[in-house]
Scaffold this motif. Structure first.
Motif, short mmCIF file in Angstrom:
data_model
loop_
_atom_site.label_atom_id
_atom_site.label_comp_id
_atom_site.label_asym_id
_atom_site.label_seq_id
_atom_site.Cartn_x
_atom_site.Cartn_y
_atom_site.Cartn_z
N CYS A 56 83.79 -2.76 94.64
CA CYS A 56 83.92 -2.83 93.02
C CYS A 56 83.65 -4.13 92.75
N THR A 106 84.64 -5.67 90.07
CA THR A 106 85.77 -6.22 89.81
C THR A 106 86.75 -6.63 90.60
N CYS A 107 87.12 -5.83 91.57
CA CYS A 107 88.04 -6.03 92.25
C CYS A 107 88.00 -6.28 93.82
N HIS A 157 86.83 4.00 93.80
CA HIS A 157 87.83 3.19 94.58
C HIS A 157 87.99 4.15 96.06
N CYS A 190 93.22 -3.01 89.60
CA CYS A 190 92.01 -2.93 88.90
C CYS A 190 92.01 -2.24 87.68
ZN LIG Z 1 87.87 -2.09 91.11
#
Ligand SMILES: [Zn+2]
Length: 488
Positions: A67, A69-70, A88, A95
């Motif tokens: 991911c 983002t995270c 995920h 997240c």
């Molecule tokens: Zn994430």
């Protein structure tokens, strides 16, 4: 479950409308990828296989994407509407993208109910399969839900729905109903691969325009073949004394420059099946091989068409060149001293413009018509082996004339005689041997003196008019064999 979305295997895959994870990071290249674009770059059949691959890799701790983002590893998932998204591996709320839904109690009750219904169908297909195997005496050790322990110290055990053996090949049959999750499909495939056994997925029914997710997982993971055991296939097995299945497979064909598929339903016998233990595929028709061959054929067709187009362009150019040449010859041969000079000059300027477009015109703004006339006369003389357009009686006289008046055309004359095969006539005409002597005497001068060198534009024009686009064969550029050509 209401309704079913079935996607054409060759259609482009689509992402869900609002993917929670919009960007993933490739752990190989480090690049951030737009999820919609990434998914849309695969055909549906390949997206299904990618989904399987990513899941397998993740289970082996070899994730390919995370991911953006995270940073948690992600895998590809598919919605009930057969659209793809990334999920995920685990979610702990850190997240903002939420990709794992928890089931409601109603969902669970519905699933349990479906499970109970399916277990009946499951039992029935297993019975049909056992009857099919029993009909073929070559299949031994048929067993139902017998524990299969991993051999050679490998971990794990499985309990295939049905197992059997033919010669030394061990077989596991799994009856596939809609509740089988991808994880289960993948781990079984892995298990039997390491066991060097063949795994056959059996479905109770199949229709290409109504495919469940699990059908697609099995179908595309099995080279686009899927096997059905039903009353008809059992009757066929028992009638022939051979294990038979109803097999559905895709068969590609070429349409224009594209491959399209036909779905084939066929009653197949065990002996007709191709088993690949490494790939864990069992198929009646090798779709990938056929598709590869057709792609090759499409490429060859495209190349052949391109070559044909090129050849046509060359032929067209040659025809245009020939018309241009004829125009030049006609201008010279039809010109009469009594004709209007102005009109002839205008024709010549027009012609030279066309020749210049063809990159073989004379450079001057007022190109000298007599050069064109001389070239045409030289070509006609060499072609016919007798003086044409010159006030001389023999080729030897023309050679002497060029030597003194137009030395820059001398070598070209030699090459033209050579090209038209009339060189011997010059030698025969040179009765006194004067020309031969002159060549011998002046050999060095002819080779080095620039007055024997033809201007480049004239050289190009003469080459074009004589039908020989290669300049070096006409002009005095290749001095190594030029005197050989002028005097034997
Ligand atoms: Zn994430």
């Amino acid at each position: 479950m209401a309704g079913n979305v079935t996607i054409d295997p060759r259609a482009w895959a689509e992402a869900v409308k609002k993917p929670a994870i919009q960007h993933v990071r490739s752990l190989k290249s480090g690049l951030m990828l737009d999820v919609r674009r990434l998914i849309g770059s695969f055909r549906y059949q390949h997206a299904i296989l990618l989904r399987q691959k990513l899941k397998s890799q993740m289970k082996a701790n070899e994730s390919r994407f995370s991911c953006a983002t995270c940073g948690v590893p992600v895998y590809l998932a598919c919605s009930t509407s057969k659209r793809f998204f990334f999920r995920h591996r685990h979610e702990d709320g850190s997240c903002p993208a939420i990709t794992r839904s928890s089931f409601t109690e109603a969902d669970i009750r519905a699933m349990q109910y479906r499970g109970a219904q399916e277990s009946k169908a499951h039992k029935r297909v297993k019975e049909l399969l056992i009857r099919s195997l029993a009909a073929d005496a070559r299949f031994l050790d048929q067993q139902c839900e017998k524990t299969w322990r991993a051999s050679e110290g490998l971990a794990g055990l499985r309990r295939p729905d049905v197992s059997a053996r033919i010669d030394s090949l061990r077989l596991a049959f799994e009856v596939q109903l809609s509740t089988t999750f991808l994880d289960v499909v993948l781990s079984r495939r892995e298990f039997y691969r390491s066991e060097r056994a063949a795994l056959l997925w059996i479905v109770p029914n199949f229709h290409p325009s109504y495919r469940r997710m699990t059908d697609d997982d099995i179908l595309f993971g099995n080279n686009s073949n899927i096997f059905v055991v039903d009353d008809a296939s059992v009757a066929a097995s028992e009638h022939r004394g051979r294990l038979m299945f109803t097999c559905w497979y895709r068969k590609p064909r070429v349409q224009g420059d594209e491959i399209v598929d036909d779905w084939i339903e066929e009653l197949v016998e065990w002996d007709d099946l191709e088993i690949n233990l490494d790939q864990q595929t069992v198929c009646a028709f090798n779709y990938i091989a056929a598709e590869t061959a057709l792609n090759q054929q499409i490429r060859e067709n495209q190349l052949a068409r391109a070559a044909e187009t090129e050849q046509a362009a060359i032929r067209e150019q040659e025809a245009r060149d020939q018309r241009l040449r004829e125009q030049a010859f006609n201008l010279v041969s039809s010109y009469d001293e009594r004709d209007d000079y102005i009109i002839r000059e205008q024709d010549w300027l027009d012609l030279n413009r066309s020749l210049t477009e063809r990159e073989c015109g004379l450079n001057s703004k007022q190109p000298d018509y007599s050069k064109l006339a001389r070239m045409v006369s030289l070509i006609e003389t060499a072609r016919n082996g007798r003086p044409i357009g010159f006030g001389y009686g023999s080729l030897a006289e023309i050679a002497h004339h060029l030597f003194h008046q137009h030395p820059d055309y001398l070598f070209a004359f030699g090459h033209l005689l050579d090209a038209f095969g009339t060189k011997a006539i010059l030698d025969r005409d040179d009765r006194t041997g004067k020309w031969k002597m002159k060549v011998a005497k002046e050999r060095e001068t002819m080779r080095s003196d620039p007055k024997f060198k033809m201007p480049e534009d004239e050289e190009l024009l003469l080459a074009f008019l004589s039908g020989n686009r290669s300049r070096s064969t006409l002009a005095n550029n290749d001095s190594s064999n030029t005197d050989r050509k002028l005097a034997a």
